[in-house]
Structure formats: C-alpha cells, structure tokens
Design an enzyme around this catalytic site. Sequence first.
Site, PDB file in Angstrom:
ATOM      1  N   GLU A 111       0.849  -1.195   0.000  1.00  0.00           N
ATOM      2  CA  GLU A 111       0.000   0.000   0.000  1.00  0.00           C
ATOM      3  C   GLU A 111       0.883   1.242   0.000  1.00  0.00           C
ATOM      4  O   GLU A 111       1.885   1.307   0.722  1.00  0.00           O
ATOM      5  CB  GLU A 111      -0.880   0.031   1.262  1.00  0.00           C
ATOM      6  CG  GLU A 111      -1.962  -1.025   1.311  1.00  0.00           C
ATOM      7  CD  GLU A 111      -3.231  -0.629   0.544  1.00  0.00           C
ATOM      8  OE1 GLU A 111      -3.266   0.481  -0.038  1.00  0.00           O
ATOM      9  OE2 GLU A 111      -4.173  -1.440   0.533  1.00  0.00           O
ATOM     10  N   HIS A 149      -3.588  -2.923  -8.330  1.00  0.00           N
ATOM     11  CA  HIS A 149      -4.798  -3.536  -7.810  1.00  0.00           C
ATOM     12  C   HIS A 149      -5.903  -3.505  -8.865  1.00  0.00           C
ATOM     13  O   HIS A 149      -6.630  -4.479  -9.059  1.00  0.00           O
ATOM     14  CB  HIS A 149      -5.245  -2.802  -6.540  1.00  0.00           C
ATOM     15  CG  HIS A 149      -6.248  -3.555  -5.737  1.00  0.00           C
ATOM     16  ND1 HIS A 149      -6.916  -2.997  -4.671  1.00  0.00           N
ATOM     17  CD2 HIS A 149      -6.716  -4.832  -5.836  1.00  0.00           C
ATOM     18  CE1 HIS A 149      -7.740  -3.907  -4.162  1.00  0.00           C
ATOM     19  NE2 HIS A 149      -7.633  -5.007  -4.838  1.00  0.00           N
ATOM     20  N   ASP A 159      -7.199   1.716  -8.073  1.00  0.00           N
ATOM     21  CA  ASP A 159      -5.902   2.088  -7.496  1.00  0.00           C
ATOM     22  C   ASP A 159      -4.752   1.241  -8.043  1.00  0.00           C
ATOM     23  O   ASP A 159      -5.004   0.123  -8.490  1.00  0.00           O
ATOM     24  CB  ASP A 159      -5.949   2.001  -5.947  1.00  0.00           C
ATOM     25  CG  ASP A 159      -6.081   0.595  -5.417  1.00  0.00           C
ATOM     26  OD1 ASP A 159      -7.035  -0.099  -5.796  1.00  0.00           O
ATOM     27  OD2 ASP A 159      -5.214   0.173  -4.637  1.00  0.00           O
TER      28      ASP A 159
HETATM   29 ZN   LIG Z   1      -6.061  -1.547  -3.488  1.00  0.00          ZN
END
Ligand SMILES: [Zn+2]
Length: 243
Positions: A111, A149, A159
């Site tokens: 992330e 993703h 994203d």
């Molecule tokens: Zn994601």
Amino acid sequence: MIINRYILPILLAFLLGACSHNPLASWVPSGNFNKRQAVVIVVHSTEQKSVKASLDTLRSRNAQGKVSAHYLIGRDGKIYQLVSEKRRAWHAGGGSWGNITDLNSASIGIELDNDGASDFPHSQIDALVVLLGDLCDRLDIPRRQVIAHADLAPTRKTDPGARFPWRTLAQAGFGRWPTPEALAVEPAPGFDPWLALRALGYRLDDRQAALRAFRLHFRGIDDAQSPMAPEDERVLNALMQQP
Ligand SMILES: [Zn+2]
C-alpha cells in the site's frame, strides 16, 4: 537432575522448530520440490488521508471487513511491514490475473499512502523501488510481475490510479512498459487487441472495465467510456512484442 526437566523440552522445541518436520512421521527427505511463494506483487494506493489512518485501517476491524497488506509506504519513504511475507495478507479481494484467481495467496501487497488525488512523491517511489528490488531478489518474484490492484480487479478498483508512475518503475526494471521502438511499429492487419489484453493478464468478462484498468496503467488516463482506440491498440501491440 532437575535442570534437565526444563532444558529438554526447550531443546526439543528448538530442534523441531529448526527442522519443522512432523514428529508423527519419519523424515525421509526428497529434493524434488520448490518453494511455495508469492509470484506477483500488487501495488495499491490507500485512498486515505494519512499513514496513521491507514495503519489503523490495516490493523483493525472495519465496517467493510478486515483488510491488511504486507507493506505500507509513507509519502516520506518510510516503509512499514504489517504482515509476514510468509503469511496471506488480505489486500487483493476477488479478481484474477492470468490464470491466478486467488491473488491474496499468490502475492505480496504494498500500500502507498496516497489520498487518491495527489501525485506520488519521489521519496515514496524511491522507497518502493528499493523494496521491490529486495522482494524480487529474496522471494524470486519475476520483476515484470508487478501489477496494479485495478489490473486484477477492474470492475471494483482503480488504485493506484492514473497518477502512479509506472514508467519510472519500468525504468528501474519493474513491471511492463512499452519501448519507444515497439510503439513505433504499426499493429499488423488482423491484430486482436482484446486477445492482447487477455494475454497480458486482464480478465475480459467486463471488457470496458478491463480497458479502463489498462488505460490507468499504461496510458495514465482514467477513461471508462471510450471504445478501444488506435492508441490503445498501439500500446497493446508494443507490449505483445516484448518478452
Ligand atoms: Zn487496493
């Protein structure tokens, strides 16, 4: 010999831990195996306001269910690890990439702290490049198997988004990116861009969603409406020419 009563179990536990063979079975080792491991790295953006908020989300119960990732990288380049690489983090959700249908089992999730509307700072991307190099080397993950993703879940996710610098990542040796030479080549008559999209890994049950994810990744635009365009075809053709 009271010491032995305490030392023996500790010694046994240490030995079993080191070998990790099941004591119920006789250990007759075979050399015919390879590691069970991640083969893909999935890049996300948190779409939250701060690292602190994301650390909370990734480590707590949420209204939408529990989520996690192996790593979180702050805008300042600080790298946080939340889940062991040997464990299955919950970052990908439903989706597929090529023949892989359980991405959480087959991937490392990273992330990036980003609110979904800002550019990714150099310090953050530099840290990502260092982490990708470390992961690909240590875990033997193919360098081009670094995906978004959105790539694996085009109907649900966008994203890390159109602002993510895939070209910079490719210059550092990660992910796919078309070369200028390949982009200069006209697609041959009969070239099927949808077949190329499928060959890259995208699922085609919702073609427009797959095309949108492809554009986010390879064209840096968020276009969910336009039909397949010559520029899309040129990029797909270029990608197909590269190993
Ligand atoms: Zn994601």
